[in-house]
Write an enzyme that holds these catalytic residues in place. Sequence first.
Site, PDB file in Angstrom:
ATOM      1  N   GLY A  16      59.781   8.596  62.192  1.00  0.00           N
ATOM      2  CA  GLY A  16      59.799   7.934  63.503  1.00  0.00           C
ATOM      3  C   GLY A  16      60.204   6.476  63.354  1.00  0.00           C
ATOM      4  N   GLY A  17      61.236   6.246  62.536  1.00  0.00           N
ATOM      5  CA  GLY A  17      61.589   4.875  62.155  1.00  0.00           C
ATOM      6  C   GLY A  17      62.592   4.155  63.042  1.00  0.00           C
ATOM      7  N   VAL A  68      58.865  16.567  62.110  1.00  0.00           N
ATOM      8  CA  VAL A  68      57.955  16.408  60.961  1.00  0.00           C
ATOM      9  C   VAL A  68      56.861  17.474  60.915  1.00  0.00           C
ATOM     10  CG1 VAL A  68      58.326  13.947  60.554  1.00  0.00           C
ATOM     11  CG2 VAL A  68      56.569  14.678  62.202  1.00  0.00           C
ATOM     12  N   TYR A 159      43.459  13.714  68.986  1.00  0.00           N
ATOM     13  CA  TYR A 159      44.096  12.577  68.288  1.00  0.00           C
ATOM     14  C   TYR A 159      43.135  11.960  67.267  1.00  0.00           C
ATOM     15  CZ  TYR A 159      46.735   8.109  68.110  1.00  0.00           C
ATOM     16  OH  TYR A 159      47.439   6.989  67.726  1.00  0.00           O
ATOM     17  N   ALA A 160      41.872  11.761  67.674  1.00  0.00           N
ATOM     18  CA  ALA A 160      40.871  11.181  66.765  1.00  0.00           C
ATOM     19  C   ALA A 160      40.648  12.091  65.564  1.00  0.00           C
ATOM     20  CB  ALA A 160      39.566  10.941  67.506  1.00  0.00           C
ATOM     21  N   ALA A 161      40.636  13.408  65.815  1.00  0.00           N
ATOM     22  CA  ALA A 161      40.446  14.366  64.718  1.00  0.00           C
ATOM     23  C   ALA A 161      41.613  14.290  63.740  1.00  0.00           C
ATOM     24  CB  ALA A 161      40.317  15.786  65.269  1.00  0.00           C
ATOM     25  N   ALA A 162      42.833  14.229  64.268  1.00  0.00           N
ATOM     26  CA  ALA A 162      44.017  14.148  63.407  1.00  0.00           C
ATOM     27  C   ALA A 162      44.008  12.855  62.591  1.00  0.00           C
ATOM     28  CB  ALA A 162      45.288  14.225  64.258  1.00  0.00           C
ATOM     29  N   LYS A 163      43.687  11.741  63.240  1.00  0.00           N
ATOM     30  CA  LYS A 163      43.746  10.441  62.557  1.00  0.00           C
ATOM     31  C   LYS A 163      42.612  10.289  61.541  1.00  0.00           C
ATOM     32  CE  LYS A 163      47.430   8.822  64.664  1.00  0.00           C
ATOM     33  NZ  LYS A 163      48.687   8.623  63.927  1.00  0.00           N
TER      34      LYS A 163
END
Length: 249
Positions: A16-17, A68, A159-163
């Site tokens: 994602g650059g 990805v 999102y919190a779980a993934a991070k």
Amino acid sequence: MGMSSMLAGRTAVITGGVRGIGYAIAEKFASEGADLIVTSTRDPETSSAELEKLRSYGGRVTAVRVNVADKNEVEAVVTDAVDRMGGVDILVNNAGITRDGLLLRMSEKEWDDVISVDLKSSFNTIQAVLPFMLRQKSGSIINIASIVGVIGNPGQCNYAAAKAGLMGMSRSLAKEMGPKGIRTNCIAPGFIRTDMTAGMPERMVEEWKSRIALRRPGTPEDVAGVALFLASDMSSYVNGEVINCCGGM
Ligand code: NAI
């Protein structure tokens, strides 16, 4: 090339650059003399202005289109790009999405999409670059987590779980690969002004800001400074850490 060249002779893969935080990291690395492989979900042609800017620093820039979350695609595309560049020294797992909603009503797809793009993606890219880093017995892997993975946030259980998962994986990988000279660390940004946060209601923006000691949202450049530290030899003895970049929440 810029006056300083902390990353001269190094090649970095940044997922994602070409947008937001990933683009700020790419530009910072380019200005320090790095060669780049930037990934995007769009046709690289659509990011020609960004790519032109990255190339203006004088390093080589390869742009590839890859999802990805797709293991086979990452394996093929990233391996090929790294082969063409002649190796990889730095990996920044930056690509990410949000699909917000209360857990009570969250769809299975909203859960799975976020876990795939924000967590499994790093497993995919890391497996693609590790053989190269192992061969040269050095490397720096930087995973962009989030302060939400540390403190939680209503509406972002997926999102919190993934991070948070990303942080646990990073600490473990740091122990697995430390003996091989490969460092793994996380950055946990706070509230950063990008496309991801642009849609936030003003009320929520104010509520976030009131919790930031520095009393301002962060910029992608704020995060890029921490990424440069972790990518460079300045952090040669830093491994398995999470650096919060949140203005003091
Ligand atoms: P953004 O939405 O501007 O950028 C996200 C990038 O990820 C884009 O380049 C997009 O093309 C890429 N991407 C999304 N899905 C993809 C997929 N399936 N395959 C390949 N690439 C994909 O958002 P922003 O803010 O720049 O976010 C970058 C990272 O920083 C994300 O991991 C995000 O979770 C994290 N972050 C952002 C914060 C913020 O306040 N903006 C706070 C904390 C963390």
